[in-house]
Design a protein around this motif. Structure first.
Motif, PDB file in Angstrom:
ATOM      1  N   GLY A   1       0.804  -1.203   0.000  1.00 57.65           N
ATOM      2  CA  GLY A   1       0.000   0.000   0.000  1.00 57.65           C
ATOM      3  C   GLY A   1       0.842   1.261   0.000  1.00 57.65           C
ATOM      4  N   ILE A   2       0.358   2.277  -0.708  1.00 59.63           N
ATOM      5  CA  ILE A   2       0.978   3.605  -0.730  1.00 59.63           C
ATOM      6  C   ILE A   2      -0.085   4.586  -0.261  1.00 59.63           C
ATOM      7  CG2 ILE A   2       1.943   5.428  -2.197  1.00 59.63           C
ATOM      8  CD1 ILE A   2       2.944   3.203  -4.070  1.00 59.63           C
ATOM      9  N   CYS A   3       0.272   5.475   0.648  1.00 57.80           N
ATOM     10  CA  CYS A   3      -0.685   6.455   1.170  1.00 57.80           C
ATOM     11  C   CYS A   3      -0.319   7.851   0.688  1.00 57.80           C
ATOM     12  CB  CYS A   3      -0.715   6.418   2.695  1.00 57.80           C
ATOM     13  SG  CYS A   3      -1.398   4.896   3.377  1.00 57.80           S
TER      14      CYS A   3
ATOM     15  N   ARG B   1      -0.565  -4.432  -8.702  1.00 64.32           N
ATOM     16  CA  ARG B   1      -1.582  -4.809  -7.722  1.00 64.32           C
ATOM     17  C   ARG B   1      -1.256  -4.273  -6.327  1.00 64.32           C
ATOM     18  NH1 ARG B   1      -3.223 -11.001  -8.831  1.00 64.32           N
ATOM     19  NH2 ARG B   1      -5.080 -10.292  -7.700  1.00 64.32           N
ATOM     20  N   ILE B   2      -0.868  -3.013  -6.298  1.00 64.71           N
ATOM     21  CA  ILE B   2      -0.588  -2.297  -5.049  1.00 64.71           C
ATOM     22  C   ILE B   2      -1.696  -1.277  -4.833  1.00 64.71           C
ATOM     23  CG2 ILE B   2       0.988  -0.707  -3.882  1.00 64.71           C
ATOM     24  CD1 ILE B   2       2.104  -3.517  -4.124  1.00 64.71           C
ATOM     25  N   ARG B   3      -2.215  -1.217  -3.623  1.00 67.52           N
ATOM     26  CA  ARG B   3      -3.271  -0.250  -3.320  1.00 67.52           C
ATOM     27  C   ARG B   3      -2.680   1.135  -3.087  1.00 67.52           C
ATOM     28  NH1 ARG B   3      -7.940  -2.179   0.681  1.00 67.52           N
ATOM     29  NH2 ARG B   3      -8.772  -0.260  -0.211  1.00 67.52           N
ATOM     30  N   VAL B   4      -3.299   2.131  -3.684  1.00 69.94           N
ATOM     31  CA  VAL B   4      -2.935   3.526  -3.427  1.00 69.94           C
ATOM     32  C   VAL B   4      -4.114   4.171  -2.717  1.00 69.94           C
ATOM     33  CG1 VAL B   4      -2.241   5.734  -4.393  1.00 69.94           C
ATOM     34  CG2 VAL B   4      -1.471   3.606  -5.468  1.00 69.94           C
ATOM     35  N   LEU B   5      -3.912   4.559  -1.468  1.00 72.28           N
ATOM     36  CA  LEU B   5      -4.966   5.165  -0.655  1.00 72.28           C
ATOM     37  C   LEU B   5      -4.771   6.680  -0.656  1.00 72.28           C
ATOM     38  CD1 LEU B   5      -4.950   2.712   2.392  1.00 72.28           C
ATOM     39  CD2 LEU B   5      -6.174   2.507   0.228  1.00 72.28           C
ATOM     40  N   VAL B   6      -5.688   7.368  -1.327  1.00 71.92           N
ATOM     41  CA  VAL B   6      -5.601   8.829  -1.453  1.00 71.92           C
ATOM     42  C   VAL B   6      -6.687   9.444  -0.586  1.00 71.92           C
ATOM     43  CG1 VAL B   6      -5.593  10.779  -3.039  1.00 71.92           C
ATOM     44  CG2 VAL B   6      -4.804   8.532  -3.829  1.00 71.92           C
TER      45      VAL B   6
ATOM     46  N   ARG C   1      -2.965  22.868  -0.085  1.00 72.97           N
ATOM     47  CA  ARG C   1      -2.323  22.233  -1.240  1.00 72.97           C
ATOM     48  C   ARG C   1      -1.029  21.492  -0.890  1.00 72.97           C
ATOM     49  NH1 ARG C   1      -2.017  25.935  -6.425  1.00 72.97           N
ATOM     50  NH2 ARG C   1      -1.730  23.869  -7.354  1.00 72.97           N
ATOM     51  N   ALA C   2      -0.734  21.378   0.395  1.00 70.23           N
ATOM     52  CA  ALA C   2       0.413  20.540   0.771  1.00 70.23           C
ATOM     53  C   ALA C   2       0.101  19.094   0.398  1.00 70.23           C
ATOM     54  CB  ALA C   2       0.678  20.655   2.266  1.00 70.23           C
ATOM     55  N   MET C   3       1.127  18.338   0.035  1.00 72.78           N
ATOM     56  CA  MET C   3       0.944  16.942  -0.348  1.00 72.78           C
ATOM     57  C   MET C   3       1.978  16.091   0.354  1.00 72.78           C
ATOM     58  SD  MET C   3       1.848  14.066  -2.133  1.00 72.78           S
ATOM     59  CE  MET C   3       3.332  14.649  -2.974  1.00 72.78           C
ATOM     60  N   VAL C   4       1.540  14.936   0.866  1.00 77.44           N
ATOM     61  CA  VAL C   4       2.442  13.989   1.521  1.00 77.44           C
ATOM     62  C   VAL C   4       2.209  12.611   0.916  1.00 77.44           C
ATOM     63  CG1 VAL C   4       3.179  12.957   3.705  1.00 77.44           C
ATOM     64  CG2 VAL C   4       2.324  15.317   3.667  1.00 77.44           C
ATOM     65  N   VAL C   5       3.293  11.932   0.538  1.00 73.70           N
ATOM     66  CA  VAL C   5       3.198  10.565   0.024  1.00 73.70           C
ATOM     67  C   VAL C   5       4.117   9.677   0.859  1.00 73.70           C
ATOM     68  CG1 VAL C   5       4.947  11.050  -1.768  1.00 73.70           C
ATOM     69  CG2 VAL C   5       3.448   9.045  -1.982  1.00 73.70           C
ATOM     70  N   GLY C   6       3.609   8.520   1.253  1.00 70.48           N
ATOM     71  CA  GLY C   6       4.391   7.595   2.075  1.00 70.48           C
ATOM     72  C   GLY C   6       4.300   6.172   1.555  1.00 70.48           C
ATOM     73  N   PHE C   7       5.380   5.427   1.723  1.00 70.60           N
ATOM     74  CA  PHE C   7       5.429   4.017   1.325  1.00 70.60           C
ATOM     75  C   PHE C   7       6.547   3.345   2.115  1.00 70.60           C
ATOM     76  CE2 PHE C   7       7.975   6.629  -1.471  1.00 70.60           C
ATOM     77  CZ  PHE C   7       9.199   5.975  -1.524  1.00 70.60           C
ATOM     78  N   ALA C   8       6.547   2.020   2.125  1.00 64.33           N
ATOM     79  CA  ALA C   8       7.553   1.275   2.892  1.00 64.33           C
ATOM     80  C   ALA C   8       8.353   0.379   1.959  1.00 64.33           C
ATOM     81  CB  ALA C   8       6.886   0.432   3.970  1.00 64.33           C
ATOM     82  N   SER C   9       9.672   0.528   2.022  1.00 62.25           N
ATOM     83  CA  SER C   9      10.557  -0.278   1.181  1.00 62.25           C
ATOM     84  C   SER C   9      11.903  -0.444   1.868  1.00 62.25           C
ATOM     85  CB  SER C   9      10.748   0.385  -0.186  1.00 62.25           C
ATOM     86  OG  SER C   9      11.685  -0.327  -0.973  1.00 62.25           O
TER      87      SER C   9
END
Length: 342
Positions: free
Chosen positions: A278-280, A307-312, A326-334
């Protein structure tokens, strides 16, 4: 459990004899995840997997708004242009009793475990309050269960997310995924504590005025320093947050270029391989506006292919009041991702 019930149980002596205990196993464990209002997960995901949200009060001018993490309420606040540079704003740190009362109101009789993904101690003074409030909840519930027919004790853990916004959402997403494969108790807590260092979070702000105003709240005065420096030379900073530390990942020309860079880094993380599927993404406004960014659309397409979920989700007011509209934050784990590669 009501506020009055918790207070009464905390003040009362240990009651009667302990009921017969039943060992908690994968088959009978009931684990629930609770997220601070500043953490970002999409509304549909939270509803589907019963992820609780601890509300927080946001002060805008003379008005106080309770941020419950409700997407509709949040979008209404954005459409009403409540966040404006000329209006002073801040989020109020929840007290120990705030955490205690709200968490207690969520706990059901069949719960065996709960995990609260708390605000990073890097960017909030409320982490200690979350820990102490949660300890009081567990103590009160277990005093009650000693004299009841409920055969298991209740365990609660608090995890310092080490990040903000969508980054905390990634940790909560992973926690939910792990509970569905039978992880609970100390093993789940140990796993999440290890996951924190693998969560990569990129932050793009549209108006650095908000960083100047809320530097003390962010406990990250270096953000203000870099924002002012970049503004002087006509560039935009993209911040990187990981394991309780924040720094400038890149200086780019303009806000749009900042979005492109952050989403491109997420694409590289996806290609490197994710530790949780998942990516948020959170956006301080209508998330539909992100579809104007080519790199965002490329990320969505690649995630669908893999087949990865993107939760917006719309960014919580708790975070938006600090980072601005209009600030934007993207997070993921790797574990294989290189955060500062060109």
């Amino acid at each position: 459990m009501s506020r009055e019930d918790v207070a009464t149980l905390l003040d009362s002596p240990t009651r009667m004899t302990m009921a017969r205990r039943v060992e908690v196993t994968r088959e009978n464990a009931v684990v629930r995840i609770i997220l601070d209002a500043g953490g970002e997960l999409s509304q549909d995901f939270r509803d589907r997997y019963q992820v609780g949200v601890v509300p927080q009060i946001v002060q805008l001018g003379r008005s106080e708004i309770i941020d419950r993490g409700d997407a509709v309420e949040t979008l209404r606040a954005y459409s009403g242009k409540l966040l404006r540079a000329e209006v002073s704003g801040k989020s109020l740190t929840p007290t120990i009793n705030d955490f205690r009362d709200d968490v207690a109101s969520k706990v059901q009789h069949d719960w065996t475990h709960a995990v609260l993904i708390a605000p990073s101690s890097m960017h909030s003074n409320s982490f200690v309050n979350a820990v102490q409030g949660s300890q009081q909840v567990a103590l009160a519930i277990n005093r009650l269960r000693k004299s009841s027919v409920i055969p298991h004790q209740f365990q609660m853990a608090v995890i310092d997310s080490g990040t903000i916004s969508a980054g905390a959402g990634v940790l909560a997403f992973d926690a939910v995924a792990r509970t569905h494969v039978g992880l609970f108790g100390d093993r789940l807590v140990h796993h999440l504590e290890g996951m924190r260092r693998l969560v990569h979070t990129y932050v793009v702000v549209h108006d650095t005025h908000y960083l100047d105003r809320d530097a003390a709240q962010l406990s990250a005065k270096e953000w203000t320093f870099w924002s002012r420096l970049c503004a002087r030379f006509g560039s935009t900073p993209v911040f990187y947050v990981n394991s309780g530390k924040s720094e400038v990942a890149r200086r780019v020309r303009g806000y749009a270029a900042g979005l492109d860079y952050a989403f491109t880094r997420a694409i590289e993380g996806l290609r490197a391989g994710l530790k949780t599927p998942g990516i948020c993404i959170s956006y301080a406004g209508d998330p539909g506006e992100l579809e104007k960014t080519a790199a965002f659309n490329a990320l969505i397409a690649l995630a669908k292919e893999k087949r990865i979920r993107v939760l917006v989700s719309p960014m919580s007011l708790v975070e938006a009041v600090r980072l601005g509209p209009r600030a934007m934050v993207v997070g993921f784990a790797s574990s294989n991702f290189r955060p500062f590669s060109n």
